[in-house]
Design an enzyme around this catalytic site. Structure first.
Site, PDB file in Angstrom:
ATOM      1  N   SER A 159       0.864  -1.187   0.000  1.00 53.95           N
ATOM      2  CA  SER A 159       0.000   0.000   0.000  1.00 53.95           C
ATOM      3  C   SER A 159       0.903   1.241   0.000  1.00 53.95           C
ATOM      4  CB  SER A 159      -0.858  -0.016   1.264  1.00 53.95           C
ATOM      5  OG  SER A 159      -1.433   1.257   1.495  1.00 53.95           O
ATOM      6  N   TYR A 172      -2.153  -1.050  10.296  1.00 55.71           N
ATOM      7  CA  TYR A 172      -2.248  -1.367   8.865  1.00 55.71           C
ATOM      8  C   TYR A 172      -1.002  -0.878   8.132  1.00 55.71           C
ATOM      9  CZ  TYR A 172      -4.015  -1.426   4.059  1.00 55.71           C
ATOM     10  OH  TYR A 172      -4.164  -1.648   2.716  1.00 55.71           O
TER      11      TYR A 172
HETATM   12  P1  NDP Z   1     -11.311  -6.663   0.831  1.00 60.87           P
HETATM   13  O1  NDP Z   1     -11.656  -6.349   2.223  1.00 60.87           O
HETATM   14  O2  NDP Z   1     -12.317  -6.464  -0.254  1.00 60.87           O
HETATM   15  O3  NDP Z   1     -10.803  -8.195   0.721  1.00 60.87           O
HETATM   16  C1  NDP Z   1      -9.901  -8.700   1.648  1.00 60.87           C
HETATM   17  C2  NDP Z   1      -9.784 -10.182   1.476  1.00 60.87           C
HETATM   18  O4  NDP Z   1      -8.985 -10.712   2.560  1.00 60.87           O
HETATM   19  C3  NDP Z   1     -11.150 -10.895   1.567  1.00 60.87           C
HETATM   20  O5  NDP Z   1     -11.145 -12.025   0.730  1.00 60.87           O
HETATM   21  C4  NDP Z   1     -11.181 -11.305   3.023  1.00 60.87           C
HETATM   22  O6  NDP Z   1     -12.063 -12.370   3.330  1.00 60.87           O
HETATM   23  C5  NDP Z   1      -9.729 -11.733   3.222  1.00 60.87           C
HETATM   24  N1  NDP Z   1      -9.412 -11.819   4.644  1.00 60.87           N
HETATM   25  C6  NDP Z   1      -9.589 -10.861   5.586  1.00 60.87           C
HETATM   26  N2  NDP Z   1      -9.253 -11.329   6.788  1.00 60.87           N
HETATM   27  C7  NDP Z   1      -8.848 -12.619   6.613  1.00 60.87           C
HETATM   28  C8  NDP Z   1      -8.411 -13.642   7.498  1.00 60.87           C
HETATM   29  N3  NDP Z   1      -8.370 -13.445   8.818  1.00 60.87           N
HETATM   30  N4  NDP Z   1      -8.079 -14.846   6.991  1.00 60.87           N
HETATM   31  C9  NDP Z   1      -8.155 -15.072   5.649  1.00 60.87           C
HETATM   32  N5  NDP Z   1      -8.593 -14.148   4.764  1.00 60.87           N
HETATM   33  C10 NDP Z   1      -8.943 -12.943   5.249  1.00 60.87           C
HETATM   34  O7  NDP Z   1      -9.985  -5.847   0.548  1.00 60.87           O
HETATM   35  P2  NDP Z   1      -9.253  -5.397  -0.803  1.00 60.87           P
HETATM   36  O8  NDP Z   1      -9.598  -6.295  -1.918  1.00 60.87           O
HETATM   37  O9  NDP Z   1      -9.423  -3.946  -0.924  1.00 60.87           O
HETATM   38  O10 NDP Z   1      -7.734  -5.644  -0.366  1.00 60.87           O
HETATM   39  C11 NDP Z   1      -6.888  -6.636  -0.937  1.00 60.87           C
HETATM   40  C12 NDP Z   1      -5.460  -6.254  -0.602  1.00 60.87           C
HETATM   41  O11 NDP Z   1      -5.147  -4.997  -1.231  1.00 60.87           O
HETATM   42  C13 NDP Z   1      -5.218  -6.049   0.896  1.00 60.87           C
HETATM   43  O12 NDP Z   1      -3.961  -6.576   1.246  1.00 60.87           O
HETATM   44  C14 NDP Z   1      -5.227  -4.535   1.036  1.00 60.87           C
HETATM   45  O13 NDP Z   1      -4.481  -4.121   2.153  1.00 60.87           O
HETATM   46  C15 NDP Z   1      -4.603  -4.111  -0.263  1.00 60.87           C
HETATM   47  N6  NDP Z   1      -4.869  -2.739  -0.662  1.00 60.87           N
HETATM   48  C16 NDP Z   1      -6.139  -2.363  -1.037  1.00 60.87           C
HETATM   49  C17 NDP Z   1      -6.387  -1.060  -1.438  1.00 60.87           C
HETATM   50  C18 NDP Z   1      -7.744  -0.604  -1.873  1.00 60.87           C
HETATM   51  O14 NDP Z   1      -7.921   0.594  -2.171  1.00 60.87           O
HETATM   52  N7  NDP Z   1      -8.742  -1.471  -1.955  1.00 60.87           N
HETATM   53  C19 NDP Z   1      -5.306  -0.043  -1.464  1.00 60.87           C
HETATM   54  C20 NDP Z   1      -4.015  -0.537  -1.060  1.00 60.87           C
HETATM   55  C21 NDP Z   1      -3.825  -1.844  -0.688  1.00 60.87           C
HETATM   56  P3  NDP Z   1     -13.673 -12.103   3.543  1.00 60.87           P
HETATM   57  O15 NDP Z   1     -14.266 -12.145   2.156  1.00 60.87           O
HETATM   58  O16 NDP Z   1     -14.087 -13.263   4.391  1.00 60.87           O
HETATM   59  O17 NDP Z   1     -13.816 -10.773   4.216  1.00 60.87           O
END
Ligand code: NDP
Length: 252
Positions: A159, A172
């Site tokens: 990020s 985070y």
């Molecule tokens: P979402 O919240 O949409 O998705 C996150 C995913 O991680 C989901 O599949 C979620 O599962 C899974 N997850 C969360 N907790 C756990 C856990 N304890 N065990 C296993 N799986 C877990 O987030 P994004 O798609 O936005 O984020 C994806 C990545 O991109 C992350 O690493 C985020 O930090 C990074 N990012 C995102 C940005 C953005 O603007 N969206 C910007 C910069 C970085 P579930 O479906 O069950 O919730």
């Protein structure tokens, strides 16, 4: 380290990931889900990991409806998983595939958006467990499998706040700094005598549930969708990024 850019108009071909075994964490939603759908279109043999089995099954159904290969599903909650759980997953993969060509560390949680003075300690620990310790343990468990690949790409989803600290981003932000470091350490340790590369990727702001939680007042329609950004993830996982290791990339 200066971030590199991914070719803006990159669009993968239908065979871009053919023959590659790829594990995606957090594949049930957001960027992980969109990447899983596109990776399936590109011919990958997929292992999808998430904490919610039903959501993972819905992604698998979507892949199969579009004519893609049925992915292997692995329900695992990074908040509570223990080292033997990671070893068990690696053994399952070893039995089924014998190698791993791509590992996308995408799962993550936001935690609190609050000053350090008020940051909830239990939340801090949970963010570090899910965002940092889980990718470490998964990488460690899978290193042997990655070593069996002729070209293995490990991608850590980072990020902008993993490169510069800003107020109220707490655990985070610290977790993403840690992932950038983990990626660099892995890259150095695998640079010689292996075909493993490790890089970090910052997707930039994307229209997902996590982004909405971080910026509740934002106009979501102005953000790119996960489907817009998924090609950058495929670029990192496939042969296009061969030769790059220990680097950090921007998807936008
Ligand atoms: P979402 O919240 O949409 O998705 C996150 C995913 O991680 C989901 O599949 C979620 O599962 C899974 N997850 C969360 N907790 C756990 C856990 N304890 N065990 C296993 N799986 C877990 O987030 P994004 O798609 O936005 O984020 C994806 C990545 O991109 C992350 O690493 C985020 O930090 C990074 N990012 C995102 C940005 C953005 O603007 N969206 C910007 C910069 C970085 P579930 O479906 O069950 O919730």
């Amino acid at each position: 380290m200066t971030p590199r850019s991914i070719p803006k108009r990159y669009r993968p071909a239908p065979d871009t990931l053919a023959g590659r075994v790829i594990l995606i964490t957090g594949a049930s939603d957001g960027l992980g889900r969109a990447t899983a759908l596109l990776a399936a279109e590109c011919g990958a043999d997929l292992v999808l990991l998430g904490r919610n089995a039903k959501k993972l099954e819905a992604v698998a159904d979507e892949i199969e409806k579009k004519g893609g290969k049925a992915p292997a599903l692995h329900a695992m909650d990074f908040a509570s998983a223990t080292w033997p759980d990671y070893l068990a997953l690696a053994h399952t993969l070893a039995d089924k595939y014998g190698r791993l060509d791509g590992l996308l560390h995408n799962a993550g949680i936001l935690g609190d958006r609050s000053p350090l003075l008020h940051y909830d300690v239990a939340t801090w620990q949970q963010v570090m467990t899910v965002n940092v310790t889980a990718p470490f343990m998964l990488t460690r468990a899978c290193l042997g499998l990655l070593g069996q690949s002729e070209d293995a790409s490990v991608v850590f989803v980072s990020s902008g706040v993993g490169r510069k600290g800003y107020a109220h981003w707490g655990a985070y932000s610290v977790s993403k700094f840690a992932l950038e470091g983990l990626s660099q350490i892995l890259a150095e340790e695998t640079a010689e005598n292996t075909h493993i590369r490790a890089n970090a990727l910052n997707p930039g702001g994307v229209r997902t549930a996590m982004r909405a939680a971080a910026f509740p007042g934002e106009d979501r329609d102005r953000l790119p969708t996960p489907e817009d950004i998924a090609p950058a993830f495929i670029w990192m996982l496939g042969e296009s990024s061969k030769g790059h290791t220990g680097e950090t990339f921007d998807a936008q």
